[in-house]
Design an enzyme around this catalytic site. Structure first.
Site, short mmCIF file in Angstrom:
data_model
loop_
_atom_site.label_atom_id
_atom_site.label_comp_id
_atom_site.label_asym_id
_atom_site.label_seq_id
_atom_site.Cartn_x
_atom_site.Cartn_y
_atom_site.Cartn_z
N CYS A 46 -6.94 0.75 2.56
CA CYS A 46 -7.80 1.94 2.62
C CYS A 46 -7.59 2.88 1.45
O CYS A 46 -8.47 3.66 1.09
CB CYS A 46 -7.56 2.68 3.93
SG CYS A 46 -8.01 1.73 5.40
N GLU A 96 0.85 -1.18 0.00
CA GLU A 96 0.00 0.00 0.00
C GLU A 96 0.89 1.24 0.00
O GLU A 96 1.95 1.25 0.64
CB GLU A 96 -0.93 0.03 1.21
CG GLU A 96 -1.80 1.29 1.25
CD GLU A 96 -3.04 1.15 2.11
OE1 GLU A 96 -3.91 2.03 2.02
OE2 GLU A 96 -3.13 0.18 2.88
N ASN A 136 -12.25 -3.23 0.29
CA ASN A 136 -11.26 -3.42 1.35
C ASN A 136 -11.85 -2.97 2.68
O ASN A 136 -12.31 -1.83 2.80
CB ASN A 136 -10.00 -2.60 1.07
CG ASN A 136 -9.09 -2.55 2.29
OD1 ASN A 136 -8.40 -3.52 2.60
ND2 ASN A 136 -9.10 -1.43 3.01
N GLU A 137 -11.85 -3.83 3.66
CA GLU A 137 -12.33 -3.51 5.00
C GLU A 137 -13.68 -2.82 4.97
O GLU A 137 -13.99 -1.97 5.81
CB GLU A 137 -11.30 -2.67 5.77
CG GLU A 137 -10.14 -3.49 6.30
CD GLU A 137 -9.28 -2.74 7.31
OE1 GLU A 137 -9.50 -1.53 7.51
OE2 GLU A 137 -8.40 -3.38 7.91
#
Length: 660
Positions: free
Chosen positions: A247, A50, A378-379
């Site tokens: 994120c 990331e 994602n999440e």
């Protein structure tokens, strides 16, 4: 006489008892090597990337110039005007006719200037790391209608010492945009050089994409990646590369989300955006953190191919970060997001004459990248995520049934949110469920048996983000302790033991710049000239290099070894090397001796190769100058398919039994 004989017999028995091998009095682990269990997937241990902690720009993407195209919110951020300018000498122009994606460029009125009277200095990413006698390639796009302007490029040290210079005359070129290239050869090494451009002559000059790259990039690719950072990844032999992150995929809002189509094609046409970590952490603000996308989806796929990893791209599912704005695209407007996923398969795998396959081919890769899996969100969590996940699954499986899909189980490994997602996704027959764990070392030790009772069929687990977090009193790189790494090693014995449940795992985050980090701990720390693998890096590397091909049962008194006396263990067989590989963790504060017996009909080599990772102190960390937590190799003699080994405190050991 009889009493003397009895006394001597008793003395002999005592002596025999004392002389028995140590393993007769020590707990024994038995490895059942002739009964292999579940297959271990080649993807078992991988990498999560990331762009956080300056991981891309200012990190693995080797560009040394910050704000090279003047597109930051403050167009001259990172630049300082030099010399004796007058009003209007240096202007930032904004023209979508010039470039819709990156409309800013610099206009300089030179006006009969000599060298030293008008110029600009770029600070780099808090400095530019350059090495002695390693060429740096300077380039810039320019346009001028006048002959007679000379551009001087110089590298200077923080105290102003000139260490490299070059100059070139700007050709009019009928007023069209051109590219100039020069080579700068530093006379000395420094982690904090600056680039200064001086303009000499008379006339008007437009400048854009002012760039500086070291020549020694990974595979010597022009405008490529930092070789030393990539090498640490290649050394791990990872099974997969997850990108472009977590994120950052969602963005603070949907306008800030990661859009892969804007990150491919010509570099100058990739639309720069603010990095969502720019102001996320108030105690470590980084207002100059943007994404140039010089490291885009093509480069991610290429990197995965270079290091032998399966690509695992994660795409936005129509949801922004739920901790920030929680923006949602309405279901009736979701189709472009799904189409992005379908088009990505074509970009990665399609023929060179298809629409998106041609984009890949034009970038220099006519052959497919062999994409086999995609992450959806994602999440993300809640019924709103499930609603969108169902539609993604329906359409993607119809268009590309060969692609496996990874779905989110939210932010936590337990609780009502996790339970809802886990149960619902399993009923949906999701290929993979992505579980994340940022917890204390104690949590990792306590959860080494987490997957022992998971369903053996149906959805598989992707341990997508794991890291043992020391308390907040540990700051930055000091959080990457030996104790945290050993706790992770203990947890991974449980993942390995349950390889029929868990098929992928990756530590997160991957990189952190020691000067400009936002999040810790991290797997690898870097500065402008150095890289260092943390104890956690060494743990995952040891697992990845010794993952084996099938699990083996390892028992002590007929139960798995998962925390008894702070000891954790697992075993595998490697059909390629014909080795039985045992992994043992001593998470305790004292040395412990254990016997290991291999139950097999095969002949074993006379010695066992042992690799041990431990720290003299639980708080030990690896730094740029010292790496006390490194694997150490030794050998142990084997006697009748049995060894006795002392396990150091706070240690992780790998034992290799060769078979014949």
């Amino acid at each position: 006489m009889r009493s003397i004989i009895i006394r001597r017999l008793l003395q002999t028995c005592c002596l025999l008892f004392i002389c028995l091998p140590a393993f007769s009095q020590t707990t024994t682990f038995t490895v059942f090597a002739d009964k292999p269990g579940a297959d271990i997937q080649p993807t078992m241990y991988g990498i999560f990337f990331e762009d956080i902690n300056m991981g891309a720009d200012g990190g693995i993407y080797a560009e040394l110039v910050k704000n090279r195209s003047f597109e930051f919110n403050q167009p001259l951020m990172g630049w300082k005007v030099e010399g004796k300018p007058v009003e209007g000498d240096i202007l930032v122009l904004h023209s979508t006719d010039y470039n819709k994606s990156n409309p800013n460029f610099l206009r300089v009125h030179v006006g009969n200037r000599r060298k030293g009277e008008l110029g600009l200095t770029n600070e780099g990413f808090k400095g530019m790391g350059v090495r002695k006698n390693i060429t740096c390639h300077f380039s810039a796009r320019y346009r001028t209608a006048n002959a007679g302007i000379t551009l001087h490029a110089e590298l200077v040290t923080p105290d102003g010492k000139l260490i490299a210079s070059a100059a070139t005359a700007m050709s009019p070129g009928n007023g069209n945009w051109q590219t100039t290239n020069m080579e700068l050869l530093p006379a000395e090494e420094t982690p904090a050089a600056r680039l200064t451009i001086w303009l000499e002559g008379n006339g008007t000059l437009d400048l854009d994409m002012i760039s500086l790259f070291p020549a020694n990039t990974w595979k010597n690719r022009p405008k490529g990646l930092r070789a030393d950072m990539v090498q640490l990844l290649a050394d791990m032999k990872p099974g997969f590369l997850r990108f472009p992150g977590g994120c950052i995929v969602e963005g603070k809002d949907l306008a800030n989300r990661f859009q892969w189509k804007k990150t491919v094609g010509l570099i100058e046409n990739r639309e720069l955006i603010i990095n969502r970590w720019n102001t996320e952490f108030s105690h470590r603000l980084t207002p100059d953190y943007f994404q140039s996308f010089g490291l885009g989806f093509f480069e991610y796929f290429q990197l995965a191919e270079d290091i032998g990893a399966a690509p695992l791209p994660i795409l936005n599912c129509g949801m922004a970060c739920q901790f920030n704005t929680a923006e949602l695209v309405p279901m009736e407007e979701l189709q472009p997001y799904i189409q992005d996923a379908i088009d990505l398969v074509e970009f990665a795998n399609g023929p060179a004459n298809s629409r998106w396959g041609k984009v890949r081919a034009d970038m220099g890769h006519p052959e497919p990248f062999h994409l086999t899996m995609i992450g959806v969100g994602n999440e993300n969590w809640g019924p709103q995520y499930i609603e969108r996940a169902r539609e993604f699954a329906r359409q993607l499986k119809a268009a590309h049934p060969e692609i496996k899909l990874v779905f989110s189980s939210g932010t936590d490994p337990d609780g009502a949110r996790f339970n809802f997602l886990n149960d619902t996704l399993r009923k949906m027959n999701a290929d993979f469920i992505d579980e994340h764990y940022y917890r204390s070392p104690e949590w990792f030790l306590a959860n080494a048996s987490r997957y022992d009772n998971y369903p053996r069929t149906g959805s598989k687990v992707f341990a997508g983000e794991y890291a043992a977090h020391e308390p907040s009193s540990f700051v930055g790189a000091s959080r990457n302790t030996a104790r945290a790494a050993i706790a992770e090693a203990a947890f991974l014995t449980g993942l390995e033991r349950n390889a029929d449940v868990v098929e992928m795992a990756s530590y997160a985050p991957l990189f952190a710049n020691a000067e400009q980090w936002q999040w810790a701990p991290d797997l690898i720390w870097v500065n402008h000239l150095q890289v260092v693998g943390t104890p956690s890096y060494q743990v995952q590397k040891m697992y990845a290099l010794n993952k084996g091909t099938q699990t083996l049962s390892l028992l002590s008194e007929n139960i798995a070894v998962a925390g008894q006396d702070s000891i954790y263990a697992s075993a595998v067989y490697d059909a390629h090397t014909r080795e039985i590989i045992v992994k043992v963790v001593n998470a305790g504060a004292k040395p412990v001796t254990r016997n290991i017996t291999v139950n097999t009909k095969r002949k074993l080599a006379g010695k066992v190769a042992v690799t041990t990772l431990s720290g003299n102190e639980p708080d030990a960390v690896n730094t740029f100058s010292q790496q006390p937590v490194m694997p150490v190799n030794s050998v142990v003699d084997i006697n009748n398919k049995r060894i006795s080994i002392e396990l150091r405190p706070n240690s992780f050991s790998i034992l290799k039994f060769g078979t014949r």
